[in-house]
Motif scaffolding. Structure first.
Motif, PDB file in Angstrom:
ATOM      1  N   ASN A 168       0.841  -1.194   0.000  1.00 49.89           N
ATOM      2  CA  ASN A 168       0.000   0.000   0.000  1.00 49.89           C
ATOM      3  C   ASN A 168       0.877   1.246   0.000  1.00 49.89           C
ATOM      4  OD1 ASN A 168      -2.257  -1.614   0.107  1.00 49.89           O
ATOM      5  ND2 ASN A 168      -2.650  -1.274   2.274  1.00 49.89           N
ATOM      6  N   LEU A 169       0.353   2.305  -0.611  1.00 52.38           N
ATOM      7  CA  LEU A 169       0.990   3.610  -0.494  1.00 52.38           C
ATOM      8  C   LEU A 169       0.422   4.268   0.751  1.00 52.38           C
ATOM      9  CD1 LEU A 169       1.019   4.976  -4.153  1.00 52.38           C
ATOM     10  CD2 LEU A 169       2.723   3.591  -2.967  1.00 52.38           C
ATOM     11  N   VAL A 170       1.291   4.867   1.557  1.00 51.72           N
ATOM     12  CA  VAL A 170       0.887   5.505   2.812  1.00 51.72           C
ATOM     13  C   VAL A 170       1.346   6.960   2.801  1.00 51.72           C
ATOM     14  CG1 VAL A 170       0.908   3.325   4.106  1.00 51.72           C
ATOM     15  CG2 VAL A 170       2.974   4.723   4.032  1.00 51.72           C
ATOM     16  N   ASN A 171       0.780   7.731   3.701  1.00 47.77           N
ATOM     17  CA  ASN A 171       1.149   9.146   3.858  1.00 47.77           C
ATOM     18  C   ASN A 171       0.943   9.938   2.569  1.00 47.77           C
ATOM     19  OD1 ASN A 171       1.899   8.537   6.520  1.00 47.77           O
ATOM     20  ND2 ASN A 171       3.955   7.980   5.851  1.00 47.77           N
ATOM     21  N   VAL A 172      -0.116   9.570   1.832  1.00 47.83           N
ATOM     22  CA  VAL A 172      -0.490  10.270   0.606  1.00 47.83           C
ATOM     23  C   VAL A 172      -2.010  10.220   0.474  1.00 47.83           C
ATOM     24  CG1 VAL A 172      -0.258   8.223  -0.892  1.00 47.83           C
ATOM     25  CG2 VAL A 172       0.017  10.505  -1.865  1.00 47.83           C
ATOM     26  N   GLU A 173      -2.593  11.286  -0.053  1.00 46.92           N
ATOM     27  CA  GLU A 173      -4.041  11.301  -0.278  1.00 46.92           C
ATOM     28  C   GLU A 173      -4.391  10.233  -1.317  1.00 46.92           C
ATOM     29  OE1 GLU A 173      -6.488  13.069   1.245  1.00 46.92           O
ATOM     30  OE2 GLU A 173      -4.908  13.764   2.598  1.00 46.92           O
ATOM     31  N   PRO A 174      -5.409   9.400  -1.040  1.00 47.97           N
ATOM     32  CA  PRO A 174      -5.769   8.330  -1.978  1.00 47.97           C
ATOM     33  C   PRO A 174      -6.648   8.831  -3.126  1.00 47.97           C
ATOM     34  CG  PRO A 174      -7.106   8.178  -0.001  1.00 47.97           C
ATOM     35  CD  PRO A 174      -6.139   9.310   0.216  1.00 47.97           C
ATOM     36  N   ASP A 175      -6.067   9.652  -3.966  1.00 51.35           N
ATOM     37  CA  ASP A 175      -6.801  10.139  -5.134  1.00 51.35           C
ATOM     38  C   ASP A 175      -5.829  10.369  -6.293  1.00 51.35           C
ATOM     39  OD1 ASP A 175      -5.812  12.936  -5.208  1.00 51.35           O
ATOM     40  OD2 ASP A 175      -6.968  13.184  -3.382  1.00 51.35           O
ATOM     41  N   PRO A 176      -6.340  10.371  -7.532  1.00 52.94           N
ATOM     42  CA  PRO A 176      -5.472  10.482  -8.710  1.00 52.94           C
ATOM     43  C   PRO A 176      -4.717  11.808  -8.817  1.00 52.94           C
ATOM     44  CG  PRO A 176      -7.662   9.726  -9.336  1.00 52.94           C
ATOM     45  CD  PRO A 176      -7.726  10.121  -7.893  1.00 52.94           C
ATOM     46  N   GLU A 177      -5.092  12.803  -8.058  1.00 49.73           N
ATOM     47  CA  GLU A 177      -4.346  14.059  -8.079  1.00 49.73           C
ATOM     48  C   GLU A 177      -3.026  13.931  -7.318  1.00 49.73           C
ATOM     49  OE1 GLU A 177      -6.571  17.502  -6.924  1.00 49.73           O
ATOM     50  OE2 GLU A 177      -8.334  16.837  -8.036  1.00 49.73           O
ATOM     51  N   HIS A 178      -2.940  12.952  -6.410  1.00 48.66           N
ATOM     52  CA  HIS A 178      -1.750  12.799  -5.575  1.00 48.66           C
ATOM     53  C   HIS A 178      -0.940  11.529  -5.858  1.00 48.66           C
ATOM     54  CE1 HIS A 178      -4.250  15.660  -3.287  1.00 48.66           C
ATOM     55  NE2 HIS A 178      -3.074  16.195  -3.001  1.00 48.66           N
ATOM     56  N   VAL A 179      -1.513  10.589  -6.615  1.00 49.28           N
ATOM     57  CA  VAL A 179      -0.849   9.323  -6.907  1.00 49.28           C
ATOM     58  C   VAL A 179      -0.820   9.142  -8.421  1.00 49.28           C
ATOM     59  CG1 VAL A 179      -0.943   6.823  -6.610  1.00 49.28           C
ATOM     60  CG2 VAL A 179      -1.717   8.313  -4.762  1.00 49.28           C
ATOM     61  N   HIS A 180       0.320   8.705  -8.958  1.00 49.94           N
ATOM     62  CA  HIS A 180       0.407   8.476 -10.398  1.00 49.94           C
ATOM     63  C   HIS A 180       1.491   7.449 -10.710  1.00 49.94           C
ATOM     64  CE1 HIS A 180       4.099  10.923 -10.594  1.00 49.94           C
ATOM     65  NE2 HIS A 180       3.501  11.690  -9.702  1.00 49.94           N
ATOM     66  N   ASP A 181       1.349   6.783 -11.854  1.00 53.96           N
ATOM     67  CA  ASP A 181       2.391   5.879 -12.329  1.00 53.96           C
ATOM     68  C   ASP A 181       3.670   6.684 -12.523  1.00 53.96           C
ATOM     69  OD1 ASP A 181       0.710   3.701 -12.352  1.00 53.96           O
ATOM     70  OD2 ASP A 181       0.230   3.856 -14.478  1.00 53.96           O
ATOM     71  N   GLY A 182       4.795   6.086 -12.174  1.00 55.48           N
ATOM     72  CA  GLY A 182       6.079   6.771 -12.297  1.00 55.48           C
ATOM     73  C   GLY A 182       6.457   7.569 -11.058  1.00 55.48           C
TER      74      GLY A 182
END
Length: 132
Positions: free
Chosen positions: A90-104
């Motif tokens: 899991n990714l942690v310490n990041v907002e779970p939305d496409p504005e904050h998470v991306h491939d690369g």
């Protein structure tokens, strides 16, 4: 505070520098996080233990919005490429939305307490957080 133990066998905590370890096939170099009697790639049976880099790149992710009762949602499930080794976490310490998470996206290993027993022994889990 009591002792800390890793939630999974391949998380190493005891040297002050948390990292993951994998079993690497001596014949073909395939890496596995679970115990193996034979390589799933070439069927060889000799392995060596290798440390996995603590930084990597998100190669795939999904934002999970529905889960079993008691599992907080949303959260980000991902596959992180750590210098050629694919780690599912899991990714942690990041907002779970496409504005904050991306491939690369560049990420680094993060550890956190999962819970403690009555003797104060703390279970430690891991995920990946943005490498800022």
């Amino acid at each position: 505070m009591g002792e800390q133990i890793p939630l999974v066998d391949y998380l190493v905590l005891d040297d002050g520098n948390p990292h993951l370890r994998a079993q690497e096939c001596v014949n073909c170099g395939a890496r596995f996080f679970d115990r193996r009697n034979a390589c799933a790639s070439c069927f060889a049976s000799e392995f060596t233990t290798v440390s996995i880099p603590t930084e990597g790149t998100v190669r795939a992710f999904t934002i999970v919005t529905f889960a079993a009762p008691g599992i907080p949602t949303p959260f980000v499930a991902s596959v992180v490429d750590c210098d050629g080794t694919q780690v599912r976490a899991n990714l942690v310490n990041v907002e779970p939305d496409p504005e904050h998470v991306h491939d690369g996206m560049k990420v680094r290993l993060a550890t956190f307490p999962i819970g403690a027993d009555s003797a104060g022994t703390e279970a430690i889990g891991f995920g990946f957080e943005p490498a800022i």
